[in-house]
Design an enzyme around this catalytic site. Structure first.
Site, PDB file in Angstrom:
ATOM      1  N   ASP A  46      11.383  -9.060 -44.739  1.00  0.00           N
ATOM      2  CA  ASP A  46      12.569  -8.925 -45.571  1.00  0.00           C
ATOM      3  C   ASP A  46      13.230  -7.579 -45.307  1.00  0.00           C
ATOM      4  O   ASP A  46      12.573  -6.613 -44.897  1.00  0.00           O
ATOM      5  CB  ASP A  46      12.225  -9.078 -47.047  1.00  0.00           C
ATOM      6  CG  ASP A  46      11.227  -8.039 -47.530  1.00  0.00           C
ATOM      7  OD1 ASP A  46      10.177  -7.887 -46.880  1.00  0.00           O
ATOM      8  OD2 ASP A  46      11.480  -7.378 -48.568  1.00  0.00           O
TER       9      ASP A  46
ATOM     10  N   GLU B 138       8.680  -7.207 -49.549  1.00  0.00           N
ATOM     11  CA  GLU B 138       8.278  -5.805 -49.682  1.00  0.00           C
ATOM     12  C   GLU B 138       9.337  -4.977 -50.373  1.00  0.00           C
ATOM     13  O   GLU B 138       9.023  -4.111 -51.203  1.00  0.00           O
ATOM     14  CB  GLU B 138       7.972  -5.225 -48.296  1.00  0.00           C
ATOM     15  CG  GLU B 138       7.267  -3.881 -48.312  1.00  0.00           C
ATOM     16  CD  GLU B 138       8.202  -2.687 -48.362  1.00  0.00           C
ATOM     17  OE1 GLU B 138       7.704  -1.569 -48.603  1.00  0.00           O
ATOM     18  OE2 GLU B 138       9.424  -2.867 -48.157  1.00  0.00           O
TER      19      GLU B 138
END
Length: 454
Positions: free
Chosen positions: A90, A153
């Site tokens: 991400d 994250e």
């Protein structure tokens, strides 16, 4: 231990690694709530990255677990020691002015530009090809390796919490995340977000919207006012304020983005907006907040703390909104080991015109660099591969996956003296660093896999 030239070992993989990284960066993997489903808990972009890497890993002969769409586990080997490499797919939302489209990776002057090149797709792909080089050269013997790509994250690592707490995955013997700095990071500050919320009427303001993520410095803050003459007169009499008018009543204040762990490196457009609106329209609540957060280390809040090991507290205003008489402001708070979070936020609450809500985030992480064997081993790897005896292991304000697993620290991939503009416009990775980190990661995996605690 075998005398292995890790730079030569990974060199044949340079071309494929770069092409893989370019394809990976071209996928917009910002969290997307509008495309969430059972197979894509973080949205279509993250799932597309996982699908791309899954296909690659299967073709290369690795074992793959899709982990209910929360993470992608790529594994190989048998043995007692289990080595983890924890990276993420991400990326943070795009903001600012880019010289190249952020999801069209472009090489210029030996640098690859694009969102995720440095945080954290570049380091993750580097680790993948390090692992592939070890596997294909018969160097994964009597130990196991899991390269895990998480999908959330940037919003708090729910992906790895799910991986370890729900899926009950085995904890590492040793691990590292390629999502920090070289030589290595042996300590990370604690991190907690807290949110000012309240119903209040600002009669001269229609709306405020500023910021994209709590862990980034706001570089663009927009508002619409009902009495533009007051604001125009204020701006006319105050030099040095960077702003634009979108129409008669809509204003955009401009700053400079930076990572939320280093707010002093940015210019917070949200705080500028609060200050300007507070003074122009005589709104004491906004003026108070602007003054309290003008110092990013908390001195104006009278909540400044500092330690020798971990440095200073930081308070990053990352999100501000006002609409329909509802105000909200999110602060990303990072702190060293001598801070009691509840007491600090309680003190701030006692001075606040708004209610403050928070949940305890990630706690302080600390390993003694002189006494922890796997820390000493990683530093030895860095010295042998780089010959850099000048730079020493460090602590940071940023939070990494190291807090989500046992016996894990951040190991690269940012080299000393380099600025890769993570969480900013024009994020990049130097190709020289990308290739050098492949050798470092191959060496680190091999060394930790063969490390004994006796």
């Amino acid at each position: 231990m075998k005398n292995i030239n890790f730079k030569e070992l990974v060199k044949p993989y340079y071309k494929d690694a770069l092409e893989t990284l370019k394809k990976d960066v071209s996928i917009n993997s910002v969290y997307d709530k509008n495309s969430i489903n059972a197979e894509a808990p973080y949205g279509k972009g993250v799932k597309e990255c996982f699908d791309f890497l899954k296909e690659l890993a299967i073709k290369d002969g690795f074992n793959v677990d899709t982990c209910d769409g929360r993470a992608l586990e790529i594994s190989f080997g048998e043995g007692k020691n289990l080595i983890y490499v924890l990276a993420h797919q991400d990326v943070v939302p795009v903001s600012g002015e880019w010289k190249f489209p952020p999801f069209e990776p472009t090489i210029e002057d030996g640098r690859l530009y694009g969102r995720g090149t440095s945080d954290d797709k570049g380091p993750g792909i580097s680790a993948y090809y390090a692992l592939k080089a070890l596997k294909e050269n018969g160097l994964i013997n009597n130990f196991r390796v899991r390269l895990v790509f998480g999908g959330d994250e940037e919003r708090g690592s729910s992906c790895l919490k799910y991986y370890f707490d729900v899926l009950k995955k085995e904890e590492p013997t040793y691990g590292f995340t390629p999502d920090g700095d070289f030589p290595l990071i042996y300590g990370e500050k604690g991190i907690t977000d807290y949110v000012y919320e309240g119903d209040i009427v600002f009669k001269d303001i229609e709306y405020i919207k500023a910021g994209l993520a709590s862990n980034s410095v706001i570089d663009r803050a927009e508002c619409k006012v009902r009495n533009n003459i007051v604001l125009d007169n204020y701006l006319k009499n105050h030099d040095g304020i960077d702003y634009q008018k979108l129409d008669d009543n809509t204003y955009v204040f401009l700053g400079k983005a930076a990572h939320g762990s280093t707010p002093e490196l940015g210019i917070n457009a949200g705080i500028i907006l609060l200050s300007v609106l507070g003074e122009a329209y005589n709104i004491p609540e906004l003026s108070l907040l602007a003054n309290e957060y003008a110092d990013p280390n908390g001195k104006n809040l009278y909540c400044f703390y500092e330690t020798k090991n971990m440095g200073k507290t930081t308070y990053n205003v990352g999100l501000i909104s006002y609409l329909n008489d509802k105000f909200s402001m999110t602060v990303n708070f990072r702190y060293p080991e001598n801070v009691n979070v509840e007491k600090v936020i309680g003190k701030i609450q006692s001075e606040s015109p708004f209610k403050i809500n928070y949940k305890l985030g990630s706690e302080v992480l600390y390993f003694d660099p002189e006494k922890t064997k796997f820390i000493k081993e990683l530093y030895k790897v860095y010295l042998e591969e780089t010959g850099d005896y000048e730079h020493k292991p460090l602590t940071i304000g940023g939070g990494t996956y190291a807090k989500e697993a046992k016996n894990t620290v951040a190991f690269g991939s940012n080299f000393p003296g380099k600025v890769d503009h993570i969480h900013e416009a024009n994020e990049k990775i130097d190709l020289e660093d990308f290739y050098n980190s492949m050798a470092l990661y191959a060496h680190a995996i091999f060394a930790l896999g063969n490390l004994n605690e006796d």
